[in-house]
Design an enzyme around this catalytic site. Structure first.
Site, mmCIF file in Angstrom:
data_model
loop_
_atom_site.group_PDB
_atom_site.id
_atom_site.type_symbol
_atom_site.label_atom_id
_atom_site.label_comp_id
_atom_site.label_asym_id
_atom_site.label_seq_id
_atom_site.Cartn_x
_atom_site.Cartn_y
_atom_site.Cartn_z
ATOM 1 N N TYR A 1 0.817 -1.220 0.000
ATOM 2 C CA TYR A 1 0.000 0.000 0.000
ATOM 3 C C TYR A 1 0.851 1.271 0.000
ATOM 4 C CZ TYR A 1 -3.895 -3.077 0.565
ATOM 5 O OH TYR A 1 -4.813 -4.063 0.325
ATOM 6 N N ASN B 1 -4.952 -10.338 1.202
ATOM 7 C CA ASN B 1 -5.767 -9.978 2.362
ATOM 8 C C ASN B 1 -7.264 -10.138 2.124
ATOM 9 O OD1 ASN B 1 -6.696 -7.536 1.204
ATOM 10 N ND2 ASN B 1 -4.901 -6.431 1.969
ATOM 11 N N GLY B 2 -8.011 -9.940 3.202
ATOM 12 C CA GLY B 2 -9.469 -10.110 3.142
ATOM 13 C C GLY B 2 -10.197 -8.903 2.591
ATOM 14 N N GLU C 1 -13.859 -9.248 13.810
ATOM 15 C CA GLU C 1 -14.408 -9.552 12.497
ATOM 16 C C GLU C 1 -14.907 -10.982 12.435
ATOM 17 O OE1 GLU C 1 -11.249 -7.661 11.037
ATOM 18 O OE2 GLU C 1 -12.555 -5.902 10.880
ATOM 19 N N HIS D 1 -1.649 -8.341 10.896
ATOM 20 C CA HIS D 1 -1.509 -6.881 10.883
ATOM 21 C C HIS D 1 -0.229 -6.423 11.581
ATOM 22 C CE1 HIS D 1 -6.235 -6.686 10.921
ATOM 23 N NE2 HIS D 1 -5.761 -7.147 9.785
ATOM 24 N N ASN E 1 -8.615 -2.897 10.951
ATOM 25 C CA ASN E 1 -7.690 -3.380 9.914
ATOM 26 C C ASN E 1 -6.923 -2.188 9.315
ATOM 27 O OD1 ASN E 1 -10.476 -4.383 9.989
ATOM 28 N ND2 ASN E 1 -9.544 -6.183 9.093
ATOM 29 N N PHE F 1 -5.059 -1.349 6.277
ATOM 30 C CA PHE F 1 -4.531 -0.877 4.989
ATOM 31 C C PHE F 1 -5.078 0.462 4.528
ATOM 32 C CE2 PHE F 1 -7.517 -4.013 2.730
ATOM 33 C CZ PHE F 1 -8.286 -3.064 2.066
HETATM 34 P P1 FAE Z 1 2.863 -4.771 2.394
HETATM 35 O O1 FAE Z 1 1.518 -4.717 1.765
HETATM 36 O O2 FAE Z 1 3.166 -5.869 3.344
HETATM 37 O O3 FAE Z 1 3.904 -4.791 1.203
HETATM 38 C C1 FAE Z 1 5.281 -4.925 1.413
HETATM 39 C C2 FAE Z 1 5.880 -5.483 0.133
HETATM 40 O O4 FAE Z 1 7.289 -5.348 0.193
HETATM 41 C C3 FAE Z 1 5.595 -6.968 -0.086
HETATM 42 O O5 FAE Z 1 5.092 -7.150 -1.391
HETATM 43 C C4 FAE Z 1 6.956 -7.636 0.103
HETATM 44 O O6 FAE Z 1 7.138 -8.780 -0.707
HETATM 45 C C5 FAE Z 1 7.899 -6.527 -0.299
HETATM 46 N N1 FAE Z 1 9.227 -6.616 0.314
HETATM 47 C C6 FAE Z 1 9.512 -6.890 1.608
HETATM 48 N N2 FAE Z 1 10.834 -6.840 1.816
HETATM 49 C C7 FAE Z 1 11.407 -6.532 0.609
HETATM 50 C C8 FAE Z 1 12.752 -6.353 0.183
HETATM 51 N N3 FAE Z 1 13.780 -6.458 1.042
HETATM 52 N N4 FAE Z 1 12.974 -6.085 -1.130
HETATM 53 C C9 FAE Z 1 11.945 -5.970 -1.997
HETATM 54 N N5 FAE Z 1 10.647 -6.141 -1.631
HETATM 55 C C10 FAE Z 1 10.383 -6.401 -0.337
HETATM 56 O O7 FAE Z 1 3.212 -3.406 3.120
HETATM 57 N N6 FAE Z 1 -5.544 -5.454 6.250
HETATM 58 C C11 FAE Z 1 -6.724 -4.801 6.110
HETATM 59 O O8 FAE Z 1 -6.766 -3.572 6.247
HETATM 60 N N7 FAE Z 1 -7.870 -5.499 5.825
HETATM 61 C C12 FAE Z 1 -7.881 -6.858 5.685
HETATM 62 O O9 FAE Z 1 -8.926 -7.459 5.405
HETATM 63 C C13 FAE Z 1 -6.649 -7.554 5.850
HETATM 64 N N8 FAE Z 1 -6.600 -8.916 5.754
HETATM 65 C C14 FAE Z 1 -5.377 -9.539 5.768
HETATM 66 C C15 FAE Z 1 -5.316 -10.913 5.508
HETATM 67 C C16 FAE Z 1 -4.084 -11.539 5.404
HETATM 68 C C17 FAE Z 1 -4.017 -13.016 5.141
HETATM 69 C C18 FAE Z 1 -2.891 -10.772 5.559
HETATM 70 C C19 FAE Z 1 -1.549 -11.419 5.435
HETATM 71 C C20 FAE Z 1 -2.949 -9.421 5.820
HETATM 72 C C21 FAE Z 1 -4.177 -8.788 5.924
HETATM 73 N N9 FAE Z 1 -4.277 -7.427 6.150
HETATM 74 C C22 FAE Z 1 -5.483 -6.794 6.089
HETATM 75 C C23 FAE Z 1 -3.074 -6.612 6.423
HETATM 76 C C24 FAE Z 1 -2.656 -5.749 5.215
HETATM 77 O O10 FAE Z 1 -2.603 -6.534 4.053
HETATM 78 C C25 FAE Z 1 -1.312 -5.119 5.538
HETATM 79 O O11 FAE Z 1 -1.481 -4.300 6.681
HETATM 80 C C26 FAE Z 1 -0.787 -4.263 4.401
HETATM 81 O O12 FAE Z 1 -0.624 -5.024 3.228
HETATM 82 C C27 FAE Z 1 0.535 -3.630 4.787
HETATM 83 O O13 FAE Z 1 0.865 -2.693 3.787
HETATM 84 P P2 FAE Z 1 2.346 -2.171 3.648
HETATM 85 O O14 FAE Z 1 2.353 -1.091 2.631
HETATM 86 O O15 FAE Z 1 2.884 -1.868 4.993
#
Ligand code: FAE
Length: 519
Positions: A41, A140-141, A378, A460, A498, A500
């Protein structure tokens, strides 16, 4: 895009990628004005806004670009039939829910591959994260929740809440195409029987239930139910990717970023080291094949570096840089202020006259609100294809407890130091009351730990480079110039909902200032 099918999207994306790789900012060239690490995000916001401002930007993402269908015609595998596409270099899947009746139904051996979901295991906490172009949006969900304003103001005293709620949360909701389930679908669909049942049981305990907005298209879901669109949510797809219906970042922010002509995305590129280079930074980057073979180790330089690798990824890169002496002036706050947003998963047992339904939508739409316990829970599906009588919940408890990370320079390992005390009692108080009001109990057969509550994994992860502590009030990392954090690492451990939408809105806010004052 009306048709949210991944195959429909493939053509356009391939054309765009083809055009871009003849462009200027590629992972093969040595120097680019801006590099964004990760593509979740916060990273996606940075990529789009930099691209729009005319800044040539390279996005380095360690996961795959999820576009090409496998031999079975699907881009992603299902939750009930996981294969090598499911998890990031594991020998066996590590799904959060193990099965029912103590049977390990959910997990199976898989071939090691750059799958879309990772579980990063620390000593007492497994952190689930998305891997691929689009980060967590792929797995994610889709629940898209704006936090309670007072709680947001409490967590972010340095941020102008008026501006966030008037400008940046609405902007994030628009950009992410957040929508709400129509009442008719919620009340009539057999796929939401499980949610309606949990709502009834919560009401008997005196708790309200609220609807939760989502980025999954409910128009698509209604068409799925009518048999007029390919099934995804109604075919038990979530956590290992949705083949249809979900508006993920690769279709939104990142596609828009590429369309500016200034942004290039390099998948399967993992940043391993950050060093200073003039007024900017030099990065060591490992490019791998989808099966994990090293293609090349690259050295790239940039004028400005935006870390969007997620709470774990960005924190680890900064911590390693500080502890190894590459960036020794990074502040002591790097690696602190981490928590799992009070995540506790709960399994309850229902009476035999209260079935939850053997067909369940994988996209949650309701949450039990228990403010007296500081809990929003949830109502999660158990789309097992059989009647389980299980009600599952992801409780999000408001907490003050925080952990921290350390980096061992001899082993190169990052460790999480985490002692949970607050979230579990809050979740227990909420669900004890629901059970008392309904004469029901807990289920011990669902999670691998044989307990009805799990606080040893989270969806999270938040914090590690907290806003106004490790960074200034707009994500500029203290101690260095032209170095920014733009993701969940900025959020101090607990949001009560949540995360994001908040990560997106905060990144929009920070980028707006950075673009006008720094560039
Ligand atoms: P994120 O989306 O985690 O992206 C980080 C990216 O950086 C990833 O693609 C990694 O592969 C990449 N990366 C990491 N290290 C490196 C590196 N060294 N070099 C290159 N690339 C790298 O970051 N949140 C909600 O608000 N609603 C939901 O319904 C929800 N459901 C979820 C369900 C599941 C199963 C999971 C796992 C998470 C869920 N979340 C939900 C949490 C949400 O997806 C999460 O908070 C965000 O995706 C975090 O966003 P960031 O931008 O921090």
């Amino acid at each position: 895009m009306n048709d949210l099918s991944r195959r429909g999207f493939l053509g356009a994306a391939t054309l765009a990628a083809g055009a871009l790789f003849t462009g200027r900012a590629t992972a093969a060239s040595d120097h680019v004005p801006a590099i964004v690490v990760g593509s979740g995000y916060g990273a996606s916001v940075a990529a789009l806004r930099l691209g729009e401002a005319g800044v040539r930007t390279l996005v380095l993402e360690m996961g795959q670009r999820w576009q090409r269908p496998g031999p079975d015609g699907r881009v992603f595998c299902g939750m009930l039939d996981p294969d090598h596409r499911s998890m990031w270099f594991k020998d066996r899947t590590e799904a959060p829910v193990n099965g029912v009746l103590y049977l390990d139904l959910a997990n199976r051996p898989i071939r090691r591959h750059a799958g879309v979901l990772d579980r990063v295991n620390f000593s007492n906490m497994g952190v689930y994260v998305g891997r691929g172009v689009g980060g967590g949006s792929l797995v994610n969900g889709g629940m898209a929740v704006v936090p309670d304003r007072d709680y947001f103001a409490h967590r972010f005293p340095s941020v102008d809440a008026d501006e966030m709620y008037a400008t940046y949360f609405p902007l994030a909701n628009r950009m992410l195409r957040v929508n709400r389930i129509p009442g008719a679908l919620l009340e009539a669909s057999e796929f939401y029987r499980y949610a309606r049942l949990s709502r009834t049981l919560a009401a008997r305990a005196g708790f309200d239930t609220v609807t939760v907005p989502n980025v999954y298209s409910f128009a698509h879901m209604a068409a799925e139910e009518r048999g007029e669109a390919p099934k995804s949510a109604l075919a038990a797809e979530v956590i290992y990717g949705n083949n249809h219906g979900k508006f993920t970042l690769d279709r939104g922010y990142l596609a828009d970023a590429e369309r500016t002509g200034n942004v290039t995305i390099a998948p399967l590129h993992q940043v391993t080291r950050i060093q200073p280079h003039g007024a900017g930074y030099a990065l060591t980057v490992r490019e791998i094949t989808p099966d994990g073979e090293l293609v090349a180790e690259k050295h790239l330089t940039c004028d400005r570096l935006f870390l969007g690798a997620g709470s774990l990824g960005s924190t680890e890169l900064l911590l390693r840089a500080r502890e190894t002496g590459d960036l020794p002036d990074l502040p002591a706050e790097v690696g602190t202020g981490w928590a799992p947003n009070g995540n506790v998963m709960v399994a309850r047992a229902n009476h035999l006259w209260d079935p939850t339904g053997f067909r369940q939508s994988a996209i949650p739409v309701l949450a039990v609100d228990a403010p007296q316990h500081g809990v929003l829970a949830e109502i999660a599906p158990v789309p097992a294809g059989i009647e389980t009588y299980v009600s599952l919940y992801l409780a999000i408890a408001r907490t003050e407890e925080r952990g921290h990370f350390t980096y061992d320079t001899t082993t190169g390992r990052t460790d999480l130091h985490w002692r949970p005390t607050e979230a579990l009692p809050a979740a227990e108080a909420t669900f004890d009351r629901i059970n008392e009001a309904n004469g029901t109990g807990y289920r011990y057969d669902v999670f691998a730990n044989r307990k009805p509550f799990t606080e040893d994994f989270c969806y999270h992860p938040l914090g590690g480079a907290v806003l106004d502590q490790a960074t200034d009030n707009h994500g500029r990392v203290k101690g260095y110039r032209n170095l920014y954090v733009t993701d969940g690492a900025l959020i101090p451990g607990s949001l009560g909902v949540n995360p994001f939408v908040t990560i997106t809105a905060l990144a929009e806010r920070n980028l707006a200032t950075i673009l006008t004052t720094d560039l």
